[in-house]
Scaffold this motif. Structure first.
Motif: not given
Length: 150
Positions: A101-104, A110-114, A126-127
């Motif tokens: 997951m970390a390689s994409h 998307s995960m950080m936005q969620t 997040m920034k």
């Protein structure tokens, strides 16, 4: 009188017959309801889960742009849920999954936005994470490497 001599075949006997076995598999594969049921059974089988995790071609086909997962969101959610449960109890699988997951970048974004939307991550965090993510470059296999140059 003759019908009393015909004993029903066992499952093993039916599956020994290559023609019947292939007909059964094709029937299941071509029936949406049966295929969903088969997928559920496979996801509850340790042997099937390990085979799927080791078979990158199968995983690519199922998860790919034109794979069966795209057309069956329920199947995808079930499979992903089962993989997440398995990763909770298997540290090696958990490490492999998080590495993939970390390689994409898109997945990480998307995960950080969620996480931000759910209040798990602050906008500042997040920034900063997005800036770090943008600094990382992808190699041919998609793995992140801070030292690679374009």
């Amino acid at each position: 009188m003759l019908t009393s001599c015909n004993h029903p075949k066992t499952t093993a006997q039916v599956l020994e017959d290559e023609i019947q076995r292939n007909e059964i598999m094709h029937t299941i594969a071509n029936d949406k309801e049966m295929m969903t049921e088969m997928s559920d059974i496979m996801m509850n089988s340790e042997n099937a889960k390990m085979m799927m995790m080791k078979n990158q071609d199968m995983m690519s086909t199922m998860m790919g742009n034109r794979g069966m997962m795209q057309n069956n969101p329920g199947m995808m959610q079930g499979m992903m849920g089962n993989m997440m449960q398995m990763a909770q109890t298997d540290s090696v699988m958990r490490k492999n999954m998080t590495g993939m997951m970390a390689s994409h970048k898109a997945m990480m974004h998307s995960m950080m936005q969620t996480m931000q939307e759910k209040g798990i991550m602050s906008p500042e965090c997040m920034k900063a994470n997005m800036q770090n993510l943008d600094k990382m470059k992808m190699d041919k296999k998609g793995m992140m490497d801070k030292n690679k140059k374009e």
